[in-house]
Design a protein around this motif. Structure first.
Motif, mmCIF file in Angstrom:
data_model
loop_
_atom_site.group_PDB
_atom_site.id
_atom_site.type_symbol
_atom_site.label_atom_id
_atom_site.label_comp_id
_atom_site.label_asym_id
_atom_site.label_seq_id
_atom_site.Cartn_x
_atom_site.Cartn_y
_atom_site.Cartn_z
ATOM 1 N N THR A 189 0.824 -1.201 0.000
ATOM 2 C CA THR A 189 0.000 0.000 0.000
ATOM 3 C C THR A 189 0.859 1.253 0.000
ATOM 4 O O THR A 189 1.927 1.274 0.636
ATOM 5 N N VAL B 117 -6.715 -6.293 -0.864
ATOM 6 C CA VAL B 117 -6.212 -6.503 -2.223
ATOM 7 C C VAL B 117 -7.205 -7.400 -2.946
ATOM 8 O O VAL B 117 -7.484 -8.523 -2.500
ATOM 9 N N ASP B 118 -7.729 -6.902 -4.048
ATOM 10 C CA ASP B 118 -8.677 -7.675 -4.851
ATOM 11 C C ASP B 118 -8.213 -7.600 -6.296
ATOM 12 O O ASP B 118 -8.491 -6.636 -7.004
ATOM 13 N N GLY B 119 -7.450 -8.594 -6.720
ATOM 14 C CA GLY B 119 -6.841 -8.552 -8.047
ATOM 15 C C GLY B 119 -5.819 -7.439 -8.114
ATOM 16 O O GLY B 119 -4.893 -7.372 -7.301
ATOM 17 N N GLU B 120 -5.996 -6.536 -9.069
ATOM 18 C CA GLU B 120 -5.085 -5.396 -9.208
ATOM 19 C C GLU B 120 -5.463 -4.231 -8.313
ATOM 20 O O GLU B 120 -4.714 -3.252 -8.220
ATOM 21 N N LEU B 121 -6.611 -4.313 -7.668
ATOM 22 C CA LEU B 121 -7.102 -3.217 -6.837
ATOM 23 C C LEU B 121 -6.566 -3.339 -5.424
ATOM 24 O O LEU B 121 -6.617 -4.413 -4.821
ATOM 25 N N VAL B 122 -6.050 -2.217 -4.889
ATOM 26 C CA VAL B 122 -5.621 -2.150 -3.491
ATOM 27 C C VAL B 122 -6.391 -1.022 -2.817
ATOM 28 O O VAL B 122 -6.387 0.119 -3.294
#
Length: 209
Positions: free
Chosen positions: A48, A57-62
């Motif tokens: 982060t 963290v969800d795939g490429e999303l932080v």
């Protein structure tokens, strides 16, 4: 999804999303970073941009802010009911979570979350004012929205997850509460999800020094 958190003994911010996700039965992977390890900051900065936990963290999303994590999870899993269905109750639930997120600095500074021991501290007027406000807030939520169940808004919601660390502080420091508030503290600390967190916290091998 992966939830990156800090030491379970001490990381009140980490407890909030973990408890909400777990209580709602939402699957996620957990990664615990020892906040006192020499390379802790480097580990966190690799996840982060703030170097703080929790982070989702969800795939490429932080997502690196607890309130934002709560909103994202509620939108992704609406069936979990982590915000109240009623618009008025939902607005108040968001307000009380934001108040916890940004406020109660004297209480949080004086009475850090520590699940490993019981402590005594001086309850200053500023700390007592925070305690009184939390007790009043809980009573108001219960009276206005809590008739359908035992939690602040009846069913378990993000509001309960956000105030769970406060419940641990009240227990750790032996802070006297009115019977209704103490019953709510006891309810939160008896949740199977919280019991699982606490057991893991007490089993942590790391030193805080």
């Amino acid at each position: 999804m992966q939830l990156v958190i800090g030491n379970k003994k001490y990381s009140s911010w980490s407890l909030r999303p973990w408890l909400g996700l777990t209580q709602a039965g939402i699957a996620f992977d957990e990664r615990v970073i020892n906040l006192y390890a020499p390379d802790s900051l480097a580990q966190r900065l690799a996840v982060t941009p703030t170097g703080k936990v929790p982070a989702l963290v969800d795939g490429e999303l932080v997502i690196w802010e607890t309130l934002a994590i709560a909103e994202y999870v509620a939108e992704k899993y609406p069936q979990a009911g982590l915000w109240p269905a009623d618009a008025t109750a939902r607005a108040v639930a968001r307000a009380v979570c934001a108040e916890m997120h940004a406020g109660f600095v004297p209480l949080r500074s004086t009475c850090n979350m520590d699940l490993s021991r019981r402590k005594t501290v001086e309850i200053t007027p500023a700390v007592q004012a925070d305690v009184d406000r939390i007790v009043a807030l809980w009573a108001d939520c219960r009276a206005r929205f809590g008739t359908s169940g035992p939690f602040l808004f009846g069913a378990f919601s993000w509001a309960d997850a956000f105030y769970a660390p406060v419940a641990t502080r009240f227990r750790t420091y032996g802070i006297a509460l009115p019977p209704e508030a103490q019953a709510y503290v006891d309810l939160l600390l008896a949740l199977p999800a919280f019991k699982a967190w606490e057991a893991a916290a007490l089993a942590e091998p790391w030193s805080d020094q």
